[in-house]
Design a protein around this motif. Structure first.
Motif, short mmCIF file in Angstrom:
data_model
loop_
_atom_site.label_atom_id
_atom_site.label_comp_id
_atom_site.label_asym_id
_atom_site.label_seq_id
_atom_site.Cartn_x
_atom_site.Cartn_y
_atom_site.Cartn_z
N MET A 1 23.51 -63.45 21.54
CA MET A 1 23.85 -62.25 20.87
C MET A 1 22.89 -61.17 21.27
O MET A 1 21.69 -61.59 21.68
N LEU A 2 23.24 -60.24 21.77
CA LEU A 2 22.58 -58.90 22.02
C LEU A 2 22.36 -57.91 20.90
O LEU A 2 23.31 -57.84 20.17
N LYS A 3 21.26 -57.19 20.60
CA LYS A 3 21.06 -56.46 19.53
C LYS A 3 19.91 -55.31 20.22
O LYS A 3 19.18 -55.70 21.03
N ASN A 4 20.45 -54.06 19.76
CA ASN A 4 19.54 -52.88 19.80
C ASN A 4 19.13 -52.61 21.22
O ASN A 4 17.82 -52.63 21.88
N ILE A 5 19.98 -52.63 22.06
CA ILE A 5 19.72 -52.36 23.36
C ILE A 5 19.86 -50.79 24.00
O ILE A 5 21.01 -50.38 23.67
N THR A 6 18.98 -50.23 24.15
CA THR A 6 19.28 -48.75 24.77
C THR A 6 18.71 -48.83 26.17
O THR A 6 17.66 -49.26 26.57
N LEU A 7 19.56 -48.27 27.17
CA LEU A 7 19.32 -48.17 28.67
C LEU A 7 20.06 -47.38 29.30
O LEU A 7 21.01 -46.93 28.96
N ASP A 8 19.31 -46.60 30.08
CA ASP A 8 19.81 -45.55 30.97
C ASP A 8 19.75 -46.01 32.43
O ASP A 8 18.63 -46.46 32.80
N ILE A 9 20.93 -45.96 32.94
CA ILE A 9 21.01 -46.50 34.44
C ILE A 9 21.40 -45.40 35.39
O ILE A 9 22.17 -44.58 35.15
N PRO A 10 20.38 -45.20 36.49
CA PRO A 10 20.55 -43.90 37.17
C PRO A 10 21.76 -44.05 37.98
O PRO A 10 22.17 -45.44 38.44
N GLU A 11 22.49 -43.02 38.30
CA GLU A 11 23.65 -43.20 39.21
C GLU A 11 23.18 -43.09 40.55
O GLU A 11 22.22 -42.78 41.13
N LYS A 12 24.17 -43.92 41.22
CA LYS A 12 24.14 -44.08 42.93
C LYS A 12 22.73 -45.01 43.05
O LYS A 12 22.15 -44.65 43.98
N GLN A 13 22.42 -45.93 42.28
CA GLN A 13 21.38 -46.60 42.44
C GLN A 13 21.57 -48.12 42.02
O GLN A 13 22.76 -48.45 41.49
N VAL A 14 21.04 -48.94 42.51
CA VAL A 14 21.17 -50.42 42.22
C VAL A 14 20.06 -50.78 41.31
O VAL A 14 18.96 -50.44 41.35
N THR A 15 20.58 -51.62 39.98
CA THR A 15 19.74 -51.64 38.98
C THR A 15 20.17 -53.02 38.67
O THR A 15 20.98 -53.70 38.73
N ALA A 16 18.92 -53.96 38.39
CA ALA A 16 18.90 -55.33 38.44
C ALA A 16 18.48 -55.61 36.87
O ALA A 16 17.50 -54.94 36.35
N ILE A 17 19.23 -56.47 36.31
CA ILE A 17 19.05 -56.77 34.95
C ILE A 17 18.49 -58.33 35.03
O ILE A 17 19.47 -59.04 35.52
N VAL A 18 17.44 -58.77 34.70
CA VAL A 18 17.02 -59.96 35.03
C VAL A 18 16.56 -60.50 33.74
O VAL A 18 15.98 -59.96 32.85
N GLY A 19 16.68 -61.84 33.56
CA GLY A 19 16.19 -62.56 32.35
C GLY A 19 16.64 -64.26 32.48
O GLY A 19 17.46 -64.43 33.51
N PRO A 20 16.02 -64.59 31.47
CA PRO A 20 16.50 -66.19 31.58
C PRO A 20 18.18 -66.58 31.37
O PRO A 20 18.67 -65.58 30.77
N SER A 21 18.30 -67.73 31.69
CA SER A 21 19.92 -68.22 31.54
C SER A 21 20.01 -68.23 29.96
O SER A 21 19.44 -68.55 29.21
N GLY A 22 21.09 -67.57 29.66
CA GLY A 22 21.67 -67.67 28.35
C GLY A 22 21.18 -66.52 27.46
O GLY A 22 21.36 -66.20 26.34
N CYS A 23 20.57 -65.44 28.06
CA CYS A 23 19.85 -64.51 27.43
C CYS A 23 20.76 -63.25 27.15
O CYS A 23 20.55 -62.12 26.43
N GLY A 24 22.00 -63.04 27.69
CA GLY A 24 22.94 -61.95 27.41
C GLY A 24 23.29 -61.23 28.49
O GLY A 24 24.16 -60.31 28.41
N LYS A 25 22.72 -61.60 29.92
CA LYS A 25 23.06 -60.57 30.97
C LYS A 25 24.54 -60.79 31.06
O LYS A 25 25.10 -59.57 31.37
N SER A 26 25.50 -61.61 31.25
CA SER A 26 26.65 -61.70 31.71
C SER A 26 27.64 -60.96 30.51
O SER A 26 28.43 -60.27 30.54
N THR A 27 27.14 -61.37 29.38
CA THR A 27 27.70 -60.68 27.95
C THR A 27 27.71 -59.14 28.15
O THR A 27 28.60 -58.45 27.85
N MET A 28 26.60 -58.59 28.37
CA MET A 28 26.36 -57.30 28.48
C MET A 28 27.05 -56.47 29.58
O MET A 28 27.85 -55.77 29.44
N LEU A 29 27.26 -57.37 30.68
CA LEU A 29 28.12 -56.77 31.75
C LEU A 29 29.68 -56.62 31.26
O LEU A 29 30.36 -55.84 31.81
#
Length: 171
Positions: A1-29
């Motif tokens: 479950m993802l909750k209360n995520i606020t995130l600004d991703i800069p344009e034309k940049q590579v941004t990595a989202i890192v975390g343990p398995s099962g924390c919601g990275k794929s769900t967010m994508l």
């Protein structure tokens, strides 16, 4: 479950989202290109803005979102068609009919993915007959060929051997 995520991703940049398995990275994508809509029993609320467009709006054309935001999944899935048609598929869906343009883009993106030299003599063979690492590079070529504004990568090199990963990094 993802909750209360606020995130600004800069344009034309590579941004990595890192975390343990099962924390919601794929769900967010999956939220970013609305593939989350296809996950049974999933609900969401909130907003994801890209260039002023709320990707989670109920009134937005989901196909339009997916034309702009692509996802290269962790597990490669070649389409049930030839190697050539796997790469050309998205181009055709988006209106490219000219065979010369298709040929040029298929070769270009197979080269970018480090796969051209391995498959150039068997483009009519099924993509599913490739090794898992080759299928992952095929999916990468297919995703890149559409030239979307945003490409989300969910561990797109996880099935690659070190040599293939090195080839991709040098391209």
């Amino acid at each position: 479950m993802l909750k209360n995520i606020t995130l600004d991703i800069p344009e034309k940049q590579v941004t990595a989202i890192v975390g343990p398995s099962g924390c919601g990275k794929s769900t967010m994508l999956k939220c970013f290109n609305r593939l989350i809509d296809l996950v049974e029993g999933t609900t969401y609320n909130g907003n994801i803005f890209v260039r002023g467009m709320n990707l989670l709006s109920k009134n937005i054309d989901v196909n339009d979102v997916r034309r702009k935001v692509g996802l290269l999944p962790q597990k490669p899935t070649s389409l049930p068609m030839s190697i050539y048609d796997n790469v050309a598929y998205g181009l055709r869906v988006h209106g490219t009919k000219d065979t010369k343009i298709l040929d040029m883009k298929v070769e270009h993106y197979l080269r970018v993915a480090g796969l051209w030299d391995e498959v150039k003599d068997r483009l009519k063979s099924p993509g599913s007959k490739l090794s898992i690492g080759q299928q992952q590079r095929l999916c990468l070529a297919r995703g890149l060929a559409v030239e979307q504004d945003i490409i989300l990568c969910d561990e797109p090199t996880s099935a690659l051997d070190p040599i293939s990963a090195h080839i991709l990094n040098s391209n």
